[in-house]
Design a protein around this motif. Structure first.
Motif, PDB file in Angstrom:
ATOM      1  N   ARG A  57       0.836  -1.208   0.000  1.00 39.97           N
ATOM      2  CA  ARG A  57       0.000   0.000   0.000  1.00 39.97           C
ATOM      3  C   ARG A  57       0.870   1.256   0.000  1.00 39.97           C
ATOM      4  O   ARG A  57       0.537   2.250  -0.637  1.00 39.97           O
ATOM      5  CB  ARG A  57      -0.916   0.018   1.226  1.00 39.97           C
ATOM      6  N   GLU A  58       1.964   1.228   0.714  1.00 37.33           N
ATOM      7  CA  GLU A  58       2.861   2.381   0.794  1.00 37.33           C
ATOM      8  C   GLU A  58       3.740   2.522  -0.450  1.00 37.33           C
ATOM      9  O   GLU A  58       4.321   3.577  -0.679  1.00 37.33           O
ATOM     10  CB  GLU A  58       3.758   2.282   2.038  1.00 37.33           C
ATOM     11  N   ASN A  59       3.854   1.459  -1.223  1.00 36.41           N
ATOM     12  CA  ASN A  59       4.704   1.443  -2.420  1.00 36.41           C
ATOM     13  C   ASN A  59       3.904   0.915  -3.601  1.00 36.41           C
ATOM     14  O   ASN A  59       4.052  -0.250  -3.999  1.00 36.41           O
ATOM     15  CB  ASN A  59       5.942   0.572  -2.177  1.00 36.41           C
ATOM     16  N   PRO A  60       3.031   1.761  -4.172  1.00 32.54           N
ATOM     17  CA  PRO A  60       2.190   1.307  -5.284  1.00 32.54           C
ATOM     18  C   PRO A  60       3.036   0.721  -6.417  1.00 32.54           C
ATOM     19  O   PRO A  60       4.095   1.226  -6.748  1.00 32.54           O
ATOM     20  CB  PRO A  60       1.483   2.584  -5.744  1.00 32.54           C
ATOM     21  N   GLY A  61       2.540  -0.356  -6.970  1.00 31.57           N
ATOM     22  CA  GLY A  61       3.260  -1.003  -8.059  1.00 31.57           C
ATOM     23  C   GLY A  61       4.201  -2.092  -7.598  1.00 31.57           C
ATOM     24  O   GLY A  61       4.798  -2.776  -8.412  1.00 31.57           O
ATOM     25  N   VAL A  62       4.351  -2.261  -6.280  1.00 35.45           N
ATOM     26  CA  VAL A  62       5.230  -3.309  -5.752  1.00 35.45           C
ATOM     27  C   VAL A  62       4.362  -4.366  -5.074  1.00 35.45           C
ATOM     28  O   VAL A  62       3.559  -4.065  -4.201  1.00 35.45           O
ATOM     29  CB  VAL A  62       6.247  -2.747  -4.740  1.00 35.45           C
ATOM     30  N   ARG A  63       4.529  -5.593  -5.508  1.00 34.50           N
ATOM     31  CA  ARG A  63       3.814  -6.717  -4.906  1.00 34.50           C
ATOM     32  C   ARG A  63       4.833  -7.579  -4.172  1.00 34.50           C
ATOM     33  O   ARG A  63       5.855  -7.968  -4.742  1.00 34.50           O
ATOM     34  CB  ARG A  63       3.110  -7.531  -5.995  1.00 34.50           C
ATOM     35  N   VAL A  64       4.565  -7.851  -2.906  1.00 37.35           N
ATOM     36  CA  VAL A  64       5.469  -8.662  -2.094  1.00 37.35           C
ATOM     37  C   VAL A  64       5.068 -10.129  -2.235  1.00 37.35           C
ATOM     38  O   VAL A  64       3.904 -10.486  -2.056  1.00 37.35           O
ATOM     39  CB  VAL A  64       5.422  -8.238  -0.609  1.00 37.35           C
ATOM     40  N   VAL A  65       6.051 -10.959  -2.588  1.00 37.70           N
ATOM     41  CA  VAL A  65       5.840 -12.401  -2.744  1.00 37.70           C
ATOM     42  C   VAL A  65       6.713 -13.106  -1.712  1.00 37.70           C
ATOM     43  O   VAL A  65       7.933 -12.899  -1.676  1.00 37.70           O
ATOM     44  CB  VAL A  65       6.226 -12.860  -4.168  1.00 37.70           C
ATOM     45  N   PHE A  66       6.068 -13.916  -0.870  1.00 34.67           N
ATOM     46  CA  PHE A  66       6.794 -14.616   0.189  1.00 34.67           C
ATOM     47  C   PHE A  66       7.024 -16.071  -0.161  1.00 34.67           C
ATOM     48  O   PHE A  66       6.180 -16.726  -0.769  1.00 34.67           O
ATOM     49  CB  PHE A  66       6.008 -14.554   1.504  1.00 34.67           C
ATOM     50  N   ASN A  67       8.173 -16.568   0.266  1.00 35.10           N
ATOM     51  CA  ASN A  67       8.497 -17.984   0.234  1.00 35.10           C
ATOM     52  C   ASN A  67       8.890 -18.336   1.661  1.00 35.10           C
ATOM     53  O   ASN A  67       9.966 -17.945   2.128  1.00 35.10           O
ATOM     54  CB  ASN A  67       9.643 -18.260  -0.742  1.00 35.10           C
ATOM     55  N   PHE A  68       7.988 -19.006   2.386  1.00 37.74           N
ATOM     56  CA  PHE A  68       8.251 -19.376   3.766  1.00 37.74           C
ATOM     57  C   PHE A  68       8.687 -20.834   3.838  1.00 37.74           C
ATOM     58  O   PHE A  68       8.087 -21.709   3.214  1.00 37.74           O
ATOM     59  CB  PHE A  68       6.992 -19.199   4.623  1.00 37.74           C
ATOM     60  N   ALA A  69       9.727 -21.080   4.620  1.00 35.71           N
ATOM     61  CA  ALA A  69      10.219 -22.444   4.865  1.00 35.71           C
ATOM     62  C   ALA A  69      11.244 -22.345   5.994  1.00 35.71           C
ATOM     63  O   ALA A  69      11.478 -21.266   6.545  1.00 35.71           O
ATOM     64  CB  ALA A  69      10.846 -23.032   3.604  1.00 35.71           C
ATOM     65  N   GLY A  70      11.856 -23.465   6.307  1.00 31.91           N
ATOM     66  CA  GLY A  70      12.934 -23.450   7.284  1.00 31.91           C
ATOM     67  C   GLY A  70      14.134 -22.699   6.720  1.00 31.91           C
ATOM     68  O   GLY A  70      14.359 -22.695   5.506  1.00 31.91           O
ATOM     69  N   SER A  71      14.897 -22.080   7.587  1.00 32.98           N
ATOM     70  CA  SER A  71      16.043 -21.275   7.137  1.00 32.98           C
ATOM     71  C   SER A  71      17.027 -22.083   6.306  1.00 32.98           C
ATOM     72  O   SER A  71      17.521 -21.607   5.284  1.00 32.98           O
ATOM     73  CB  SER A  71      16.767 -20.667   8.348  1.00 32.98           C
ATOM     74  N   GLN A  72      17.286 -23.333   6.727  1.00 36.47           N
ATOM     75  CA  GLN A  72      18.228 -24.160   5.983  1.00 36.47           C
ATOM     76  C   GLN A  72      17.665 -24.507   4.605  1.00 36.47           C
ATOM     77  O   GLN A  72      18.400 -24.485   3.608  1.00 36.47           O
ATOM     78  CB  GLN A  72      18.556 -25.432   6.753  1.00 36.47           C
ATOM     79  N   GLN A  73      16.368 -24.774   4.517  1.00 37.44           N
ATOM     80  CA  GLN A  73      15.752 -25.069   3.221  1.00 37.44           C
ATOM     81  C   GLN A  73      15.845 -23.866   2.289  1.00 37.44           C
ATOM     82  O   GLN A  73      16.141 -24.011   1.097  1.00 37.44           O
ATOM     83  CB  GLN A  73      14.276 -25.440   3.407  1.00 37.44           C
ATOM     84  N   LEU A  74      15.581 -22.700   2.828  1.00 42.38           N
ATOM     85  CA  LEU A  74      15.653 -21.489   2.015  1.00 42.38           C
ATOM     86  C   LEU A  74      17.071 -21.232   1.524  1.00 42.38           C
ATOM     87  O   LEU A  74      17.283 -20.886   0.365  1.00 42.38           O
ATOM     88  CB  LEU A  74      15.130 -20.286   2.810  1.00 42.38           C
TER      89      LEU A  74
END
Length: 104
Positions: A57-74
């Motif tokens: 909302r604060e940065n129009p045009g930017v979509r945040v995409v998350f990849n959640f997993a364990g730190s070692q997997q990431l």
């Protein structure tokens, strides 16, 4: 007098459309669409799922995409060539190893 009227008419028919085009070009420009890819430890999921939409909302045009997993997997995904703009590790060991990938 007729000469003056012709000059005014010429100005209206030539300069007004040009002026309209120029002001249209100078108007607000749409923001480019960009994805901000965040690899984050699963323990951060609740907090980041609240922050992501607020950031967008604060940065129009930017979509945040998350990849959640364990730190070692990431980190393993990053080592394998996965692309991320941000890496949030739950521990210092995996963060340091990921930092070494950037420095290499």
């Amino acid at each position: 007098m007729i000469h003056a009227i012709r000059l005014v008419a010429l100005a209206l028919f030539v300069w007004l459309p040009i002026g309209s085009l120029l002001t249209g070009c100078l108007g607000p420009r749409p923001q480019p669409h960009r994805e901000l890819v965040v690899f984050a430890a699963s323990s951060m999921m609740e907090s980041l799922n609240e922050l992501g939409p607020a950031f967008s909302r604060e940065n129009p045009g930017v979509r945040v995409v998350f990849n959640f997993a364990g730190s070692q997997q990431l980190r393993t995904q990053l080592e394998g060539g996965a692309a991320a703009d941000i890496f949030i590790s739950a521990d210092l060991t995996n963060m340091e190893k990921a930092a070494d990938l950037v420095e290499a």
